[in-house]
Design an enzyme around this catalytic site. Sequence first.
Site, PDB file in Angstrom:
ATOM      1  N   GLY A  14       0.823  -1.215   0.000  1.00  0.00           N
ATOM      2  CA  GLY A  14       0.000   0.000   0.000  1.00  0.00           C
ATOM      3  C   GLY A  14       0.854   1.260   0.000  1.00  0.00           C
ATOM      4  O   GLY A  14       2.087   1.210   0.115  1.00  0.00           O
ATOM      5  N   GLN A  15       0.199   2.397  -0.134  1.00  0.00           N
ATOM      6  CA  GLN A  15       0.907   3.691  -0.188  1.00  0.00           C
ATOM      7  C   GLN A  15       1.793   3.883   1.038  1.00  0.00           C
ATOM      8  O   GLN A  15       2.971   4.197   0.939  1.00  0.00           O
ATOM      9  CB  GLN A  15      -0.099   4.844  -0.209  1.00  0.00           C
ATOM     10  CG  GLN A  15      -1.062   4.831  -1.349  1.00  0.00           C
ATOM     11  CD  GLN A  15      -1.846   6.135  -1.371  1.00  0.00           C
ATOM     12  OE1 GLN A  15      -1.337   7.130  -1.863  1.00  0.00           O
ATOM     13  NE2 GLN A  15      -3.048   6.143  -0.844  1.00  0.00           N
ATOM     14  N   VAL A  16       1.207   3.714   2.219  1.00  0.00           N
ATOM     15  CA  VAL A  16       1.962   3.921   3.458  1.00  0.00           C
ATOM     16  C   VAL A  16       2.918   2.749   3.696  1.00  0.00           C
ATOM     17  O   VAL A  16       4.062   2.938   4.130  1.00  0.00           O
ATOM     18  CB  VAL A  16       0.992   4.118   4.647  1.00  0.00           C
ATOM     19  CG1 VAL A  16       1.750   4.164   5.971  1.00  0.00           C
ATOM     20  CG2 VAL A  16       0.183   5.407   4.462  1.00  0.00           C
ATOM     21  N   ALA A  63      -5.413  -2.137   5.185  1.00  0.00           N
ATOM     22  CA  ALA A  63      -6.782  -1.692   5.487  1.00  0.00           C
ATOM     23  C   ALA A  63      -7.644  -1.852   4.252  1.00  0.00           C
ATOM     24  O   ALA A  63      -7.130  -1.910   3.125  1.00  0.00           O
ATOM     25  CB  ALA A  63      -6.784  -0.219   5.922  1.00  0.00           C
ATOM     26  N   TYR A  64      -8.935  -1.907   4.479  1.00  0.00           N
ATOM     27  CA  TYR A  64      -9.903  -1.807   3.381  1.00  0.00           C
ATOM     28  C   TYR A  64     -10.124  -0.312   3.179  1.00  0.00           C
ATOM     29  O   TYR A  64     -10.737   0.346   4.024  1.00  0.00           O
ATOM     30  CB  TYR A  64     -11.202  -2.509   3.777  1.00  0.00           C
ATOM     31  CG  TYR A  64     -12.232  -2.570   2.661  1.00  0.00           C
ATOM     32  CD1 TYR A  64     -12.569  -3.778   2.077  1.00  0.00           C
ATOM     33  CD2 TYR A  64     -12.857  -1.417   2.202  1.00  0.00           C
ATOM     34  CE1 TYR A  64     -13.512  -3.840   1.049  1.00  0.00           C
ATOM     35  CE2 TYR A  64     -13.785  -1.465   1.176  1.00  0.00           C
ATOM     36  CZ  TYR A  64     -14.115  -2.676   0.606  1.00  0.00           C
ATOM     37  OH  TYR A  64     -15.040  -2.727  -0.399  1.00  0.00           O
ATOM     38  N   TYR A 128     -16.961   3.006   5.575  1.00  0.00           N
ATOM     39  CA  TYR A 128     -15.504   2.997   5.787  1.00  0.00           C
ATOM     40  C   TYR A 128     -15.158   3.640   7.137  1.00  0.00           C
ATOM     41  O   TYR A 128     -14.421   3.063   7.936  1.00  0.00           O
ATOM     42  CB  TYR A 128     -14.813   3.741   4.635  1.00  0.00           C
ATOM     43  CG  TYR A 128     -13.352   4.040   4.875  1.00  0.00           C
ATOM     44  CD1 TYR A 128     -12.385   3.036   4.827  1.00  0.00           C
ATOM     45  CD2 TYR A 128     -12.919   5.345   5.145  1.00  0.00           C
ATOM     46  CE1 TYR A 128     -11.040   3.324   5.045  1.00  0.00           C
ATOM     47  CE2 TYR A 128     -11.583   5.639   5.356  1.00  0.00           C
ATOM     48  CZ  TYR A 128     -10.656   4.626   5.305  1.00  0.00           C
ATOM     49  OH  TYR A 128      -9.322   4.915   5.534  1.00  0.00           O
ATOM     50  N   LYS A 132     -13.427   1.844  10.410  1.00  0.00           N
ATOM     51  CA  LYS A 132     -12.143   2.318  10.938  1.00  0.00           C
ATOM     52  C   LYS A 132     -12.275   2.730  12.408  1.00  0.00           C
ATOM     53  O   LYS A 132     -11.375   2.485  13.211  1.00  0.00           O
ATOM     54  CB  LYS A 132     -11.612   3.492  10.100  1.00  0.00           C
ATOM     55  CG  LYS A 132     -11.192   3.133   8.683  1.00  0.00           C
ATOM     56  CD  LYS A 132     -10.012   2.179   8.604  1.00  0.00           C
ATOM     57  CE  LYS A 132      -8.719   2.777   9.099  1.00  0.00           C
ATOM     58  NZ  LYS A 132      -7.575   1.816   8.944  1.00  0.00           N
TER      59      LYS A 132
HETATM   60  N1  LIG Z   1      -5.817   6.499   1.509  1.00  0.00           N
HETATM   61  C1  LIG Z   1      -6.311   7.504   2.242  1.00  0.00           C
HETATM   62  O1  LIG Z   1      -6.704   8.553   1.709  1.00  0.00           O
HETATM   63  C2  LIG Z   1      -6.386   7.391   3.743  1.00  0.00           C
HETATM   64  C3  LIG Z   1      -6.978   8.425   4.465  1.00  0.00           C
HETATM   65  C4  LIG Z   1      -7.049   8.332   5.861  1.00  0.00           C
HETATM   66  C5  LIG Z   1      -6.524   7.213   6.481  1.00  0.00           C
HETATM   67  N2  LIG Z   1      -5.972   6.207   5.772  1.00  0.00           N
HETATM   68  C6  LIG Z   1      -5.483   5.027   6.468  1.00  0.00           C
HETATM   69  O2  LIG Z   1      -4.070   4.939   6.288  1.00  0.00           O
HETATM   70  C7  LIG Z   1      -3.672   3.567   6.274  1.00  0.00           C
HETATM   71  C8  LIG Z   1      -2.847   3.286   5.032  1.00  0.00           C
HETATM   72  O3  LIG Z   1      -3.654   3.586   3.902  1.00  0.00           O
HETATM   73  P1  LIG Z   1      -3.080   3.586   2.415  1.00  0.00           P
HETATM   74  O4  LIG Z   1      -3.523   4.848   1.784  1.00  0.00           O
HETATM   75  O5  LIG Z   1      -1.626   3.233   2.419  1.00  0.00           O
HETATM   76  O6  LIG Z   1      -3.939   2.396   1.792  1.00  0.00           O
HETATM   77  P2  LIG Z   1      -3.759   1.634   0.433  1.00  0.00           P
HETATM   78  O7  LIG Z   1      -2.735   2.284  -0.428  1.00  0.00           O
HETATM   79  O8  LIG Z   1      -5.129   1.399  -0.108  1.00  0.00           O
HETATM   80  O9  LIG Z   1      -3.149   0.244   0.908  1.00  0.00           O
HETATM   81  C9  LIG Z   1      -3.917  -0.649   1.645  1.00  0.00           C
HETATM   82  C10 LIG Z   1      -3.093  -1.869   1.907  1.00  0.00           C
HETATM   83  O10 LIG Z   1      -3.947  -2.806   2.562  1.00  0.00           O
HETATM   84  C11 LIG Z   1      -3.834  -4.026   1.872  1.00  0.00           C
HETATM   85  N3  LIG Z   1      -5.024  -4.845   1.994  1.00  0.00           N
HETATM   86  C12 LIG Z   1      -6.278  -4.603   1.551  1.00  0.00           C
HETATM   87  N4  LIG Z   1      -7.057  -5.664   1.804  1.00  0.00           N
HETATM   88  C13 LIG Z   1      -6.272  -6.574   2.433  1.00  0.00           C
HETATM   89  C14 LIG Z   1      -6.483  -7.880   2.928  1.00  0.00           C
HETATM   90  N5  LIG Z   1      -7.670  -8.487   2.828  1.00  0.00           N
HETATM   91  N6  LIG Z   1      -5.455  -8.523   3.526  1.00  0.00           N
HETATM   92  C15 LIG Z   1      -4.234  -7.929   3.622  1.00  0.00           C
HETATM   93  N7  LIG Z   1      -3.958  -6.729   3.144  1.00  0.00           N
HETATM   94  C16 LIG Z   1      -4.978  -6.054   2.560  1.00  0.00           C
HETATM   95  C17 LIG Z   1      -3.588  -3.659   0.423  1.00  0.00           C
HETATM   96  O11 LIG Z   1      -3.100  -4.762  -0.277  1.00  0.00           O
HETATM   97  P3  LIG Z   1      -3.310  -4.917  -1.880  1.00  0.00           P
HETATM   98  O12 LIG Z   1      -2.239  -4.073  -2.498  1.00  0.00           O
HETATM   99  O13 LIG Z   1      -3.147  -6.370  -2.128  1.00  0.00           O
HETATM  100  O14 LIG Z   1      -4.693  -4.419  -2.189  1.00  0.00           O
HETATM  101  C18 LIG Z   1      -2.572  -2.545   0.624  1.00  0.00           C
HETATM  102  O15 LIG Z   1      -1.295  -3.069   0.868  1.00  0.00           O
HETATM  103  C19 LIG Z   1      -4.967   2.758   6.367  1.00  0.00           C
HETATM  104  O16 LIG Z   1      -5.195   2.406   7.698  1.00  0.00           O
HETATM  105  C20 LIG Z   1      -6.035   3.734   5.913  1.00  0.00           C
HETATM  106  O17 LIG Z   1      -7.312   3.420   6.461  1.00  0.00           O
HETATM  107  C21 LIG Z   1      -5.873   6.277   4.399  1.00  0.00           C
END
Ligand SMILES: NC(=O)c1ccc[n+]([C@@H]2O[C@H](COP(=O)([O-])OP(=O)(O)OC[C@H]3O[C@@H](n4cnc5c(N)ncnc54)[C@H](OP(=O)(O)O)[C@@H]3O)[C@@H](O)[C@H]2O)c1
Length: 300
Positions: A14-16, A63-64, A128, A132
């Site tokens: 994922g991004q983070v 995360a989803y 969502y 969370k």
């Molecule tokens: N994105 C935002 O704008 C945002 C905003 C506020 C908070 N956050 C929080 O910040 C954190 C990091 O978010 P991010 O933006 O890095 O998210 P992201 O880029 O969508 O990455 C999500 C990660 O979770 C994995 N994942 C999804 N379903 C899974 C499953 N069933 N089993 C194992 N891994 C799974 C994905 O794997 P795959 O690559 O295989 O899908 C990916 O590695 C999360 O807790 C998110 O809720 C994000």
Amino acid sequence: MSPRPVILIFGASGQVGVELQRSFTNAGEVSALVRKSADFSRPEDLRSIISTVKPSIILNAAAYTAVDRAESEPELAMTINCDAPRVLGEEAVKLDALLVHYSTDYVFDGSKKSSWIEEDGTNPLNTYGRTKLAGERAVQDVGGKYLIFRTSWVYGPHGHNFLLTMLRLGHEHEQLKIVDDQFGAPTSSHAIADATRAIVDKALANGFESGVYHMTCGGETTWCRFAHEIFAEHHWQKETKVPQVIPISSNEYSTPAIRPANSVLCNEKLKSTFGVALPNWESALGKVMSTMMPRGPKGP
Ligand SMILES: NC(=O)c1ccc[n+]([C@@H]2O[C@H](COP(=O)([O-])OP(=O)(O)OC[C@H]3O[C@@H](n4cnc5c(N)ncnc54)[C@H](OP(=O)(O)O)[C@@H]3O)[C@@H](O)[C@H]2O)c1
């Protein structure tokens, strides 16, 4: 000499997750797992992974995150965003490990006029956000050593995010209509990972209080003004055409999930507790974009 910490990263694709691997590369013995080897839709399976690796630090970036799709898959979103983090918390307690978990600005309903502090009442508007928030509470209920960082509007050079969507759409269309009545703070995955590293180092050296902390880039903007800034940064590539960005209201852009009107988070607690502040959102954006594109002269 104390042993090198064993660090287990979930959500490594994922991004983070990608940026955490960079930031923690020299922090200890790092294992970074993707969905194929640690599936959060089967939370009980995570127990044997953790008890085998025996981490002293768990960084959970899995995360989803599909905000609109969650409206039609609420159970799966709850399993991944709440049940799985609860298992991580329980296993972390068994090992006396630190669990770092991320949450979202979407736990708030957007009704406050100023920025949200950690103690403000939550009231998520969409599935969502509800899952969370349930995940935060699950980690808190388990207890032990944990840090929950609420962040917002995450983007970076890879993955699915607003920046990459704008750069793609900007090449395809001459005009883009972008929502201009939702306020928040775009936050780069790079800045989140670096701040997490700095905080974990301080927390382990000096001790810390488990809890929820807001962690976003400084300042605030709307999606429309974020788009303007992206295309302004993009402009120095002379050959790149810049689309016209037209502000619209949320009512004119219907999505399955409702978003809060104001989800700007106050970062004072993070700063006063750990002495860590993320950069302003504009400078973080400039830094990310400079790593994505070759430097060139400013356009006319
Ligand atoms: N994105 C935002 O704008 C945002 C905003 C506020 C908070 N956050 C929080 O910040 C954190 C990091 O978010 P991010 O933006 O890095 O998210 P992201 O880029 O969508 O990455 C999500 C990660 O979770 C994995 N994942 C999804 N379903 C899974 C499953 N069933 N089993 C194992 N891994 C799974 C994905 O794997 P795959 O690559 O295989 O899908 C990916 O590695 C999360 O807790 C998110 O809720 C994000």
